[in-house]
Design a protein around this motif. Structure first.
Motif, mmCIF file in Angstrom:
data_model
loop_
_atom_site.group_PDB
_atom_site.id
_atom_site.type_symbol
_atom_site.label_atom_id
_atom_site.label_comp_id
_atom_site.label_asym_id
_atom_site.label_seq_id
_atom_site.Cartn_x
_atom_site.Cartn_y
_atom_site.Cartn_z
ATOM 1 N N SER A 152 0.852 -1.224 0.117
ATOM 2 C CA SER A 152 -0.014 -0.075 0.205
ATOM 3 C C SER A 152 0.971 1.237 -0.154
ATOM 4 O O SER A 152 0.619 2.298 -0.661
ATOM 5 N N LEU A 155 2.508 1.861 -3.721
ATOM 6 C CA LEU A 155 1.442 2.154 -4.601
ATOM 7 C C LEU A 155 1.119 3.606 -4.230
ATOM 8 O O LEU A 155 0.947 4.390 -5.348
ATOM 9 N N VAL A 192 5.310 1.848 -8.254
ATOM 10 C CA VAL A 192 4.050 1.484 -8.460
ATOM 11 C C VAL A 192 3.759 -0.169 -8.545
ATOM 12 O O VAL A 192 3.072 -0.671 -7.794
ATOM 13 N N LEU A 270 -1.243 -3.497 -13.580
ATOM 14 C CA LEU A 270 -2.322 -2.728 -12.451
ATOM 15 C C LEU A 270 -3.515 -3.278 -12.414
ATOM 16 O O LEU A 270 -4.421 -3.724 -11.602
ATOM 17 N N LEU A 275 -6.251 -3.430 -9.895
ATOM 18 C CA LEU A 275 -6.017 -2.178 -9.297
ATOM 19 C C LEU A 275 -6.337 -1.149 -10.601
ATOM 20 O O LEU A 275 -5.745 -0.205 -10.953
ATOM 21 N N ALA A 278 -6.151 2.604 -9.839
ATOM 22 C CA ALA A 278 -4.742 3.249 -9.851
ATOM 23 C C ALA A 278 -4.289 3.354 -11.492
ATOM 24 O O ALA A 278 -3.607 4.160 -11.622
#
Length: 343
Positions: A152, A155, A192, A270, A275, A278
């Motif tokens: 986390s 990211l 990321v 991602l 995600l 994101a």
């Protein structure tokens, strides 16, 4: 004596990064990073200008704080585990502190404020060294500890780096500051996917270095430091000006140029990790980078003859053909690489 000092500095810069790559405990890694910092300081402060001294002071203070955090986190972990091994970070708080220290050395949000100022106070060659070679050592350590990094946190810092890097470069007229914010954005793309796919993160950093080296080299050869100089770069070397436009578009990530290749892989990763928000945010922030890169490309190509340049053209400087020819294979290797890799 000057030759000996130059050789010692260059040897220290390259040897320290090599030692970091082959180190397996935090003590050797810390010593190598300190050697790297002490070796680059004379290079930054060599120019007899107050901005150069200010840049070297900011660089030293930032790197010293990051080294203190790195040594503290590795010491806390060694008390708990009884080992200094890089791959055995059992304490989650020590792992988070270590990640913050490495991102400070690499220049990502929230500890990114030193990078634009240091690159602006350095020469173009030194700024190229800071934006490329100096990123290798902390990136190697981040890749070595990628499985121990809080996902986390990685990211969040990555998305923040993309956002702040894009917004910071929007109103810049100094090319060195613009390249610094571009470096912050690129490190955001790498961070990321650091925990989920470290190999992809390494590909992104390597691609950025390959593109940035000829870009900054052309800026140094043509003595181009501002956007106003960029509009008259064709008077120095039309070939270099054309290569600069292609390299800028490649760095911006426009398909089918090489800079788009790692971004496409990261966005795909991602989405595979579920995600998607994101990935959408990363795509939107990449448009901010596209704005100032397209502006730079516009000034480089569309304002050259027979266009109408509003600024006075500088005198033509003779650039030796060997230097230009040495840049040509490196620069032209970056734009067309994507079609080859996608086959």
């Amino acid at each position: 004596m000057q030759t000996l000092a130059t050789s010692s500095i260059v040897t220290g810069i390259f040897l320290s990064t090599t030692l970091v790559a082959f180190s397996n405990n935090w003590v050797l890694a810390w010593l190598s990073l300190e050697l790297n910092t002490l070796s680059i300081l004379p290079v930054i402060s060599k120019t007899k200008h107050p901005r150069a001294i200010e840049a070297s002071t900011k660089y030293f203070l930032t790197q010293a704080i990051a080294s203190c955090l790195l040594l503290s986190s590795s010491t806390i972990n060694s008390w708990e585990t009884g080992t200094w091994a890089i791959t055995q970070m059992a304490n989650k708080y020590a792992s988070a502190m270590m990640f913050i220290a490495l991102t400070m050395k690499a220049g990502t949000v929230p500890t990114h404020f030193w990078l634009p100022e240091v690159m602006q106070g350095s020469t173009l060659t030194t700024a190229m060294l800071i934006a490329t070679w100096q990123k290798i050592a902390p990136t190697i350590l981040m890749l070595s500890t990628s499985s121990l990094t809080p996902p986390s946190m990685a990211l969040t810092l990555g998305l923040l780096s993309m956002t702040f890097g894009g917004w910071g470069g929007m109103n810049q007229t100094q090319l060195r500051k613009m390249m610094a914010y571009s470096s912050i954005t690129n490190m955001g793309w790498a961070v990321v996917v650091l925990t989920s796919e470290p190999k992809m993160s390494a590909i992104n950093v390597l691609t950025y270095i390959i593109i940035t080296l000829p870009t900054m080299s052309i800026l140094a050869l043509t003595s181009t430091k501002t956007l106003q100089n960029m509009s008259t770069a064709w008077t120095t070397s039309p070939v270099a000006s054309t290569m600069m436009a292609l390299l800028m578009l490649s760095t911006a990530g426009l398909p089918p140029l090489t800079g788009f290749f790692p971004k496409l892989l990261i966005l795909n990763e991602l989405v595979m990790q579920k995600l998607t928000p994101a990935a959408i945010l990363a795509t939107m922030t990449s448009l901010l980078n596209l704005v100032f890169y397209l502006r730079t490309t516009y000034l480089t190509t569309l304002l050259s003859p027979p266009g109408s340049a509003t600024s006075t053209s500088k005198w033509r400087q003779m650039i030796s053909k060997p230097k230009t020819m040495a840049l040509t294979p490196t620069a032209l290797m970056t734009p067309p690489a994507l079609p080859t890799l996608m086959q």
